[in-house]
Design a protein around this motif. Structure first.
Motif, PDB file in Angstrom:
ATOM      1  N   PRO A  85     -14.308  13.393  19.155  1.00  0.00           N
ATOM      2  CA  PRO A  85     -15.461  14.126  18.626  1.00  0.00           C
ATOM      3  C   PRO A  85     -16.651  14.073  19.582  1.00  0.00           C
ATOM      4  O   PRO A  85     -16.840  13.112  20.311  1.00  0.00           O
ATOM      5  CB  PRO A  85     -15.791  13.385  17.326  1.00  0.00           C
ATOM      6  N   LEU A  86     -17.447  15.132  19.567  1.00  0.00           N
ATOM      7  CA  LEU A  86     -18.613  15.264  20.430  1.00  0.00           C
ATOM      8  C   LEU A  86     -19.887  15.204  19.603  1.00  0.00           C
ATOM      9  O   LEU A  86     -19.875  15.525  18.416  1.00  0.00           O
ATOM     10  CB  LEU A  86     -18.580  16.611  21.157  1.00  0.00           C
ATOM     11  N   VAL A  87     -20.979  14.848  20.245  1.00  0.00           N
ATOM     12  CA  VAL A  87     -22.312  14.930  19.645  1.00  0.00           C
ATOM     13  C   VAL A  87     -23.111  15.869  20.535  1.00  0.00           C
ATOM     14  O   VAL A  87     -23.311  15.580  21.708  1.00  0.00           O
ATOM     15  CB  VAL A  87     -23.002  13.550  19.567  1.00  0.00           C
ATOM     16  N   LEU A  88     -23.528  17.005  19.977  1.00  0.00           N
ATOM     17  CA  LEU A  88     -24.218  18.020  20.757  1.00  0.00           C
ATOM     18  C   LEU A  88     -25.546  18.387  20.106  1.00  0.00           C
ATOM     19  O   LEU A  88     -25.632  18.500  18.882  1.00  0.00           O
ATOM     20  CB  LEU A  88     -23.371  19.298  20.832  1.00  0.00           C
TER      21      LEU A  88
ATOM     22  N   GLN B  97      -9.402  24.314  17.247  1.00  0.00           N
ATOM     23  CA  GLN B  97      -9.055  23.737  15.946  1.00  0.00           C
ATOM     24  C   GLN B  97      -9.670  22.350  15.752  1.00  0.00           C
ATOM     25  O   GLN B  97      -9.046  21.440  15.217  1.00  0.00           O
ATOM     26  CB  GLN B  97      -7.539  23.703  15.763  1.00  0.00           C
ATOM     27  N   LYS B  98     -10.908  22.223  16.208  1.00  0.00           N
ATOM     28  CA  LYS B  98     -11.666  20.982  16.049  1.00  0.00           C
ATOM     29  C   LYS B  98     -12.584  21.113  14.837  1.00  0.00           C
ATOM     30  O   LYS B  98     -13.243  22.133  14.650  1.00  0.00           O
ATOM     31  CB  LYS B  98     -12.532  20.707  17.288  1.00  0.00           C
TER      32      LYS B  98
ATOM     33  N   GLY C  92     -14.867  10.283  10.958  1.00  0.00           N
ATOM     34  CA  GLY C  92     -14.054  11.197  10.143  1.00  0.00           C
ATOM     35  C   GLY C  92     -13.409  12.298  10.970  1.00  0.00           C
ATOM     36  O   GLY C  92     -12.761  13.187  10.428  1.00  0.00           O
ATOM     37  N   GLY C  93     -13.598  12.248  12.304  1.00  0.00           N
ATOM     38  CA  GLY C  93     -12.978  13.221  13.194  1.00  0.00           C
ATOM     39  C   GLY C  93     -13.793  14.491  13.398  1.00  0.00           C
ATOM     40  O   GLY C  93     -13.311  15.446  14.009  1.00  0.00           O
ATOM     41  N   TYR C  94     -15.018  14.524  12.918  1.00  0.00           N
ATOM     42  CA  TYR C  94     -15.875  15.697  13.072  1.00  0.00           C
ATOM     43  C   TYR C  94     -16.756  15.558  14.306  1.00  0.00           C
ATOM     44  O   TYR C  94     -17.360  14.509  14.522  1.00  0.00           O
ATOM     45  CB  TYR C  94     -16.804  15.853  11.864  1.00  0.00           C
ATOM     46  N   SER C  95     -16.838  16.634  15.093  1.00  0.00           N
ATOM     47  CA  SER C  95     -17.878  16.710  16.107  1.00  0.00           C
ATOM     48  C   SER C  95     -19.163  17.063  15.384  1.00  0.00           C
ATOM     49  O   SER C  95     -19.145  17.595  14.273  1.00  0.00           O
ATOM     50  CB  SER C  95     -17.548  17.780  17.152  1.00  0.00           C
TER      51      SER C  95
END
Length: 175
Positions: free
Chosen positions: A2-5, A22-23, A70-73
Protein backbone atom coordinates in the motif's frame (compact mmCIF):
# COMPACT_ATOMS: atom_id res chain seq x y z
CA UNK A 1 2.50 -2.72 -0.90
CA UNK A 2 0.00 0.00 0.00
CA UNK A 3 1.02 3.59 -0.74
CA UNK A 4 0.46 6.87 1.09
CA UNK A 5 -0.04 9.72 -1.37
CA UNK A 6 -0.88 13.39 -1.04
CA UNK A 7 -2.37 14.45 -4.35
CA UNK A 8 -2.63 18.11 -5.26
CA UNK A 9 -4.36 17.73 -8.62
CA UNK A 10 -8.11 17.60 -9.17
CA UNK A 11 -7.85 14.68 -11.59
CA UNK A 12 -8.80 11.08 -10.95
CA UNK A 13 -5.57 9.76 -12.55
CA UNK A 14 -4.17 8.27 -9.34
CA UNK A 15 -7.52 6.65 -8.56
CA UNK A 16 -7.70 5.23 -12.09
CA UNK A 17 -4.12 3.93 -11.99
CA UNK A 18 -4.71 2.09 -8.70
CA UNK A 19 -8.06 0.74 -9.93
CA UNK A 20 -6.41 -0.51 -13.14
CA UNK A 21 -3.96 -2.48 -10.97
CA UNK A 22 -6.89 -3.79 -8.88
CA UNK A 23 -5.50 -2.07 -5.79
CA UNK A 24 -7.83 -1.06 -2.98
CA UNK A 25 -7.57 2.53 -1.82
CA UNK A 26 -9.19 5.11 0.40
CA UNK A 27 -9.58 8.72 -0.67
CA UNK A 28 -9.49 11.40 2.03
CA UNK A 29 -10.27 15.01 1.29
CA UNK A 30 -10.73 17.98 3.64
CA UNK A 31 -14.02 19.82 3.91
CA UNK A 32 -12.40 23.08 2.87
CA UNK A 33 -15.32 25.17 4.10
CA UNK A 34 -13.33 27.02 6.76
CA UNK A 35 -16.09 29.56 7.42
CA UNK A 36 -18.05 26.88 9.24
CA UNK A 37 -16.23 25.99 12.45
CA UNK A 38 -17.91 22.57 12.57
CA UNK A 39 -16.01 21.66 9.38
CA UNK A 40 -12.55 22.34 10.87
CA UNK A 41 -10.58 19.10 10.88
CA UNK A 42 -13.33 17.17 9.05
CA UNK A 43 -12.59 14.97 6.04
CA UNK A 44 -14.51 13.21 3.34
CA UNK A 45 -13.74 9.48 3.29
CA UNK A 46 -14.40 7.20 0.31
CA UNK A 47 -13.45 3.53 -0.17
CA UNK A 48 -12.64 2.38 -3.71
CA UNK A 49 -14.28 -0.99 -3.18
CA UNK A 50 -17.54 0.19 -1.59
CA UNK A 51 -20.60 1.62 -3.31
CA UNK A 52 -21.51 3.70 -0.27
CA UNK A 53 -21.67 7.47 -0.29
CA UNK A 54 -18.63 9.35 1.03
CA UNK A 55 -18.71 9.89 4.79
CA UNK A 56 -17.69 13.02 6.67
CA UNK A 57 -15.33 12.01 9.49
CA UNK A 58 -13.28 13.80 12.13
CA UNK A 59 -9.66 13.72 10.96
CA UNK A 60 -8.33 13.40 14.50
CA UNK A 61 -10.38 10.24 15.06
CA UNK A 62 -8.85 8.58 12.02
CA UNK A 63 -6.24 5.84 12.36
CA UNK A 64 -4.59 5.96 8.93
CA UNK A 65 -2.34 3.02 9.78
CA UNK A 66 -5.45 0.79 9.85
CA UNK A 67 -6.01 1.50 6.16
CA UNK A 68 -2.50 0.32 5.28
CA UNK A 69 -2.69 -2.80 7.43
CA UNK A 70 -6.05 -3.51 5.79
CA UNK A 71 -4.33 -3.47 2.39
CA UNK A 72 -5.64 -0.06 1.32
CA UNK A 73 -3.46 2.61 -0.24
CA UNK A 74 -4.25 6.08 1.04
CA UNK A 75 -4.80 9.09 -1.24
CA UNK A 76 -5.13 12.42 0.53
CA UNK A 77 -6.44 15.06 -1.89
CA UNK A 78 -5.37 18.25 -0.16
CA UNK A 79 -7.15 20.63 -2.58
CA UNK A 80 -10.37 18.67 -2.46
CA UNK A 81 -11.76 15.92 -4.64
CA UNK A 82 -14.15 16.55 -7.51
CA UNK A 83 -15.63 13.08 -7.16
CA UNK A 84 -16.25 13.47 -3.42
CA UNK A 85 -17.33 17.05 -3.01
CA UNK A 86 -17.45 19.76 -5.63
CA UNK A 87 -18.50 22.42 -3.12
CA UNK A 88 -15.32 22.43 -1.02
CA UNK A 89 -12.50 22.65 -3.54
CA UNK A 90 -9.59 25.08 -3.30
CA UNK A 91 -10.30 27.04 -6.45
CA UNK A 92 -10.15 30.77 -5.92
CA UNK A 93 -7.59 33.02 -4.30
CA UNK A 94 -10.05 33.58 -1.46
CA UNK A 95 -10.25 29.79 -0.85
CA UNK A 96 -6.45 29.61 -0.63
CA UNK A 97 -6.30 32.53 1.83
CA UNK A 98 -8.85 30.80 4.08
CA UNK A 99 -6.90 27.55 3.73
CA UNK A 100 -3.70 29.35 4.81
CA UNK A 101 -5.43 30.62 7.95
CA UNK A 102 -6.45 27.10 8.93
CA UNK A 103 -3.33 25.16 8.02
CA UNK A 104 -3.23 23.48 11.44
CA UNK A 105 -6.36 21.53 10.42
CA UNK A 106 -5.22 20.67 6.91
CA UNK A 107 -3.71 17.21 7.44
CA UNK A 108 -4.78 14.76 10.18
CA UNK A 109 -2.12 13.76 12.72
CA UNK A 110 -2.36 10.05 11.92
CA UNK A 111 -1.52 10.80 8.27
CA UNK A 112 1.37 13.04 9.34
CA UNK A 113 2.73 10.25 11.53
CA UNK A 114 2.71 7.89 8.55
CA UNK A 115 4.42 10.43 6.31
CA UNK A 116 7.07 11.10 8.92
CA UNK A 117 7.67 7.38 9.41
CA UNK A 118 7.79 6.49 5.71
CA UNK A 119 9.46 9.55 4.17
CA UNK A 120 8.14 12.27 1.92
CA UNK A 121 8.53 12.62 -1.82
CA UNK A 122 7.10 15.53 -3.78
CA UNK A 123 6.22 14.23 -7.24
CA UNK A 124 4.55 16.62 -9.65
CA UNK A 125 4.51 19.53 -7.20
CA UNK A 126 5.88 22.54 -9.06
CA UNK A 127 6.76 25.59 -6.93
CA UNK A 128 6.47 28.08 -9.78
CA UNK A 129 2.93 29.10 -8.72
CA UNK A 130 2.14 30.63 -5.33
CA UNK A 131 -0.74 28.18 -4.80
CA UNK A 132 1.62 25.23 -5.20
CA UNK A 133 4.18 26.83 -2.88
CA UNK A 134 1.42 27.27 -0.28
CA UNK A 135 0.47 23.57 -0.54
CA UNK A 136 4.12 22.47 -0.33
CA UNK A 137 4.78 24.76 2.62
CA UNK A 138 1.62 23.49 4.35
CA UNK A 139 2.74 19.89 4.01
CA UNK A 140 6.25 20.69 5.24
CA UNK A 141 5.01 22.78 8.18
CA UNK A 142 2.62 20.07 9.23
CA UNK A 143 5.31 17.39 8.96
CA UNK A 144 7.71 19.46 11.06
CA UNK A 145 5.32 19.23 14.00
CA UNK A 146 6.60 15.70 14.43
CA UNK A 147 9.83 15.04 16.31
CA UNK A 148 10.73 12.38 13.79
CA UNK A 149 12.26 13.62 10.56
CA UNK A 150 12.63 11.42 7.52
CA UNK A 151 14.17 12.00 4.13
CA UNK A 152 12.39 14.47 1.91
CA UNK A 153 12.78 14.46 -1.85
CA UNK A 154 11.32 16.34 -4.82
CA UNK A 155 11.09 14.79 -8.24
CA UNK A 156 10.74 17.83 -10.48
CA UNK A 157 11.74 18.16 -14.13
CA UNK A 158 12.41 21.86 -13.45
CA UNK A 159 14.97 21.12 -10.71
CA UNK A 160 17.73 22.65 -12.84
CA UNK A 161 15.88 25.99 -12.78
CA UNK A 162 17.63 28.25 -10.28
CA UNK A 163 14.43 29.37 -8.52
CA UNK A 164 13.09 25.83 -8.14
CA UNK A 165 16.43 24.45 -6.98
CA UNK A 166 16.75 27.24 -4.39
CA UNK A 167 13.14 26.75 -3.26
CA UNK A 168 13.62 23.03 -2.55
CA UNK A 169 17.07 23.54 -1.03
CA UNK A 170 15.85 26.26 1.36
CA UNK A 171 13.13 23.92 2.63
CA UNK A 172 15.52 21.02 3.21
CA UNK A 173 14.15 18.91 0.36
CA UNK A 174 16.57 17.09 -1.93
CA UNK A 175 15.79 17.53 -5.64
Amino acid sequence: APLVLIASAYTQLVDQALSAQQKKFVVLSPLNDWEKSEHAGKLWLRYSDADTLPQAVNGEDLDCLKFLTGGYSLIYKIRGDVKLDQQHLLLSENHYFKFACHIQHAIPNSLLNLINALGLWFIGHHPKNWEDRLIIQTILQQCQRSERRTDRMAIDEGATDRFIKTFWQYRGVNS
